[in-house]
Design a protein around this motif. Structure first.
Motif, PDB file in Angstrom:
ATOM      1  N   TYR A 180      -9.137 -87.929 -46.069  1.00 32.32           N
ATOM      2  CA  TYR A 180     -10.509 -88.339 -45.956  1.00 32.32           C
ATOM      3  C   TYR A 180     -11.582 -87.919 -45.044  1.00 32.32           C
ATOM      4  CZ  TYR A 180     -13.725 -92.037 -44.733  1.00 32.32           C
ATOM      5  OH  TYR A 180     -14.973 -93.283 -44.657  1.00 32.32           O
ATOM      6  N   TYR A 226      -6.160 -92.902 -55.131  1.00 35.40           N
ATOM      7  CA  TYR A 226      -7.327 -94.097 -54.049  1.00 35.40           C
ATOM      8  C   TYR A 226      -7.329 -95.359 -55.335  1.00 35.40           C
ATOM      9  CZ  TYR A 226     -10.110 -96.169 -51.242  1.00 35.40           C
ATOM     10  OH  TYR A 226     -11.333 -96.968 -50.485  1.00 35.40           O
ATOM     11  N   LYS A 248     -14.915-106.325 -45.947  1.00 34.71           N
ATOM     12  CA  LYS A 248     -14.884-105.745 -46.381  1.00 34.71           C
ATOM     13  C   LYS A 248     -16.008-105.435 -47.269  1.00 34.71           C
ATOM     14  CE  LYS A 248     -12.354-101.961 -47.725  1.00 34.71           C
ATOM     15  NZ  LYS A 248     -12.924-100.807 -46.432  1.00 34.71           N
ATOM     16  N   PHE A 289     -15.971-105.268 -50.959  1.00 42.97           N
ATOM     17  CA  PHE A 289     -14.386-103.609 -51.873  1.00 42.97           C
ATOM     18  C   PHE A 289     -13.608-104.310 -51.073  1.00 42.97           C
ATOM     19  CE2 PHE A 289     -15.097-100.140 -49.071  1.00 42.97           C
ATOM     20  CZ  PHE A 289     -15.894-100.079 -48.596  1.00 42.97           C
ATOM     21  N   GLY A 344      -6.319 -95.954 -41.071  1.00 50.81           N
ATOM     22  CA  GLY A 344      -6.831 -97.107 -43.077  1.00 50.81           C
ATOM     23  C   GLY A 344      -5.887 -95.982 -43.355  1.00 50.81           C
ATOM     24  N   THR A 345      -6.549 -97.143 -44.939  1.00 48.68           N
ATOM     25  CA  THR A 345      -6.182 -96.934 -45.856  1.00 48.68           C
ATOM     26  C   THR A 345      -6.541 -95.176 -46.099  1.00 48.68           C
ATOM     27  OG1 THR A 345      -6.360 -98.996 -47.100  1.00 48.68           O
ATOM     28  CG2 THR A 345      -5.877 -96.615 -48.795  1.00 48.68           C
ATOM     29  N   ALA A 346      -7.971 -94.692 -46.220  1.00 50.40           N
ATOM     30  CA  ALA A 346      -7.985 -92.961 -46.232  1.00 50.40           C
ATOM     31  C   ALA A 346      -8.171 -92.052 -45.427  1.00 50.40           C
ATOM     32  CB  ALA A 346      -9.790 -93.122 -46.333  1.00 50.40           C
ATOM     33  N   GLY A 358     -10.085-101.198 -50.562  1.00 44.37           N
ATOM     34  CA  GLY A 358      -9.863 -99.617 -50.524  1.00 44.37           C
ATOM     35  C   GLY A 358      -7.603 -99.684 -50.393  1.00 44.37           C
ATOM     36  N   MET A 359      -7.261 -98.922 -51.100  1.00 42.31           N
ATOM     37  CA  MET A 359      -5.647 -98.333 -51.984  1.00 42.31           C
ATOM     38  C   MET A 359      -5.345 -97.836 -51.854  1.00 42.31           C
ATOM     39  SD  MET A 359      -5.319-102.013 -53.964  1.00 42.31           S
ATOM     40  CE  MET A 359      -3.824-102.090 -53.389  1.00 42.31           C
ATOM     41  N   ALA A 383     -14.945 -96.057 -40.453  1.00 43.32           N
ATOM     42  CA  ALA A 383     -13.708 -96.520 -42.083  1.00 43.32           C
ATOM     43  C   ALA A 383     -12.969 -96.890 -41.215  1.00 43.32           C
ATOM     44  CB  ALA A 383     -14.198 -96.020 -43.222  1.00 43.32           C
ATOM     45  N   PHE A 430     -11.828 -85.807 -49.984  1.00 43.89           N
ATOM     46  CA  PHE A 430     -12.231 -87.412 -50.984  1.00 43.89           C
ATOM     47  C   PHE A 430     -13.348 -87.914 -51.860  1.00 43.89           C
ATOM     48  CE2 PHE A 430     -13.169 -92.122 -50.083  1.00 43.89           C
ATOM     49  CZ  PHE A 430     -11.490 -92.288 -49.523  1.00 43.89           C
ATOM     50  N   TYR A 452     -21.142-101.438 -44.732  1.00 39.26           N
ATOM     51  CA  TYR A 452     -21.311 -99.594 -44.432  1.00 39.26           C
ATOM     52  C   TYR A 452     -22.452 -99.837 -44.611  1.00 39.26           C
ATOM     53  CZ  TYR A 452     -16.601-100.981 -44.980  1.00 39.26           C
ATOM     54  OH  TYR A 452     -15.044-101.903 -44.638  1.00 39.26           O
ATOM     55  N   ARG A 511     -10.131 -98.391 -55.742  1.00 37.44           N
ATOM     56  CA  ARG A 511     -11.541 -99.140 -55.415  1.00 37.44           C
ATOM     57  C   ARG A 511     -11.890-100.548 -56.126  1.00 37.44           C
ATOM     58  NH1 ARG A 511     -15.534 -97.924 -52.410  1.00 37.44           N
ATOM     59  NH2 ARG A 511     -14.326 -97.008 -50.690  1.00 37.44           N
TER      60      ARG A 511
HETATM   61  C1  COI Z   1     -10.900 -97.346 -46.931  1.00 38.81           C
HETATM   62  O1  COI Z   1      -9.333 -96.662 -45.839  1.00 38.81           O
HETATM   63  O2  COI Z   1      -9.763 -97.816 -47.889  1.00 38.81           O
HETATM   64  C2  COI Z   1     -11.637 -97.393 -46.920  1.00 38.81           C
HETATM   65  O3  COI Z   1     -12.223 -98.337 -47.279  1.00 38.81           O
HETATM   66  C3  COI Z   1     -12.568 -96.165 -46.686  1.00 38.81           C
HETATM   67  C4  COI Z   1     -13.568 -96.295 -47.251  1.00 38.81           C
HETATM   68  C5  COI Z   1     -15.270 -96.705 -46.746  1.00 38.81           C
HETATM   69  C6  COI Z   1     -14.146 -94.877 -47.459  1.00 38.81           C
END
Ligand code: COI
Ligand code: PLP
Length: 350
Positions: A168, A136, A198, A69, A297-299, A71-72, A237, A24, A203, A138
């Motif tokens: 991740y 990913y 977010k 921000f 989570g996404t990551a 995250g997708m 996260a 990641f 963070y 952002r």
């Molecule tokens: C995500 O899961 O998309 C996040 O935003 C984690 C990230 C802070 C790295």
């Protein structure tokens, strides 16, 4: 800039990256999408080259954290298409954050158009189906201007960059890939603060406990509810999930980020597998009764929690096949190896 993907030429259709070995981290891709807000309207700048930005030194995002921000992920499907996952939900969550930080909302259609354009423009960087990697995405939103007072900006930039990523947490998901987490008494957000949006500031507050956990050999810090430090909140996260007997449980808390992955998993559990689900407070002590824990989570996708340590108190959780079933179904929906009964896949026109 029209159809920039046609500028890619070479011996192969793919960039020279070993997608199966990615972790990641950031790899600069050629194009990013940008829109700017000024005088009450959003103006689309479209696709831009170059990873740098020039913004005024007094910008609110730099001094007062007026920043959000998202995250997708975009992934190659088994059917040859490229899909983003539930982009409208990320747009809505970002706009909830914009309202909270007193900035203008971004039209949902513009958010989704940006996702479509930036993925299509960087198409060779979408990892191939089956590589285990993803593109990913952002999206981010910053308040800018020539300013010094503590007040919301009147100008904003919305930008989306993309980068191909692997897991991740090192090793990713699997029955031999349990991760250990350390309970911290630091908070990432205040009880009635910004934890549910977010915002970058949440963070910044996680750096100290996160680095401390990693220095001690853990994957991340686990946060307790900031009011009483009695209940489990979330992990770095990622949101927390556990099975209490047959029921999939998750913390009911206003200080955690409402995870789109978690919503998806709860819906899969309830509506596809017919498992009972519950959102409620989970006291740390209840870990004595819990036999299966994970975070999502996404990551993080789904990450099996093998161990939680709170000083000398250590809880161990064996791998549970139900995590595998949830993982397979979620990734199957994302990558078109499973049906999409809830309409979550968003096909990128390429
Ligand atoms: C995500 O899961 O998309 C996040 O935003 C984690 C990230 C802070 C790295
Ligand atoms: N919790 C926090 C603090 C996060 O940063 C993230 C990542 O976005 C999540 C949970 C998981 O949310 P999602 O599933 O929408 O990515």
């Amino acid at each position: 800039m029209d159809k920039p993907r046609y500028y890619f030429t070479g011996d192969s259709e793919k960039v020279d990256l070993d997608f199966s070995k990615l972790d990641f981290s950031y790899i600069a891709c050629p194009y990013r999408f940008e829109a700017v807000y000024e005088y009450g309207v959003w103006r689309v700048r479209g696709l831009l080259e170059g990873s740098s930005m020039e913004i005024p030194e007094g910008s609110q995002c730099l001094h007062y954290g007026q920043q959000l921000f998202e995250g997708m992920k975009a992934q190659a499907g088994a059917d040859g298409e490229v899909y983003a996952f539930r982009p409208h939900d990320n747009a809505r969550r970002m706009n909830a954050g914009a309202r909270y930080l007193r900035g203008p909302e971004l039209p949902e259609a513009l958010f989704v158009r940006g996702i479509e354009e930036v993925v299509a423009a960087n198409l060779p960087f979408v990892p191939p189906f089956g590589s285990g990697a993803a593109l990913y995405l952002r999206p981010f939103y910053i308040g800018i201007g020539d300013n010094v007072g503590v007040k919301p900006a009147s100008r904003f930039v919305f930008r989306i960059f993309v980068t191909p990523v692997g897991p991740y947490f090192k090793g990713g998901f699997g029955a031999d890939q349990g991760k250990a987490f350390m309970v911290t008494r630091f908070d990432r957000a205040a009880p009635h603060g910004s934890g549910h949006v977010k915002a970058g500031g949440n963070y910044a507050c996680s750096f100290w406990p996160g680095v401390e956990a990693k220095t001690k050999g853990f994957a991340e810090a686990l946060y307790l509810d900031p009011a009483e430090h009695r209940y489990i909140d979330e992990i770095g996260a990622a949101n927390f999930l556990a099975f209490r007997d047959r029921t999939l449980i998750t913390p009911d808390s206003t200080s955690v980020l409402p995870s789109i992955t978690r919503e998806s998993l709860l819906q899969i559990a309830a509506e596809i597998f017919g498992w009972p689900t519950e959102r409620r407070k989970i006291p740390l002590e209840e870990l004595d009764e819990i036999r299966a824990a994970a975070c999502c989570g996404t990551a993080a996708v789904i990450t099996w929690i093998r161990q939680i340590a709170d000083g000398d108190r250590v809880w161990e959780f064996p791998f549970d096949e139900r995590w595998q079933r949830l993982y397979d179904e979620l990734v199957g929906i994302e990558t078109a190896t499973a049906a999409d009964p809830f309409g979550w896949r968003h096909r990128i026109p390429v």
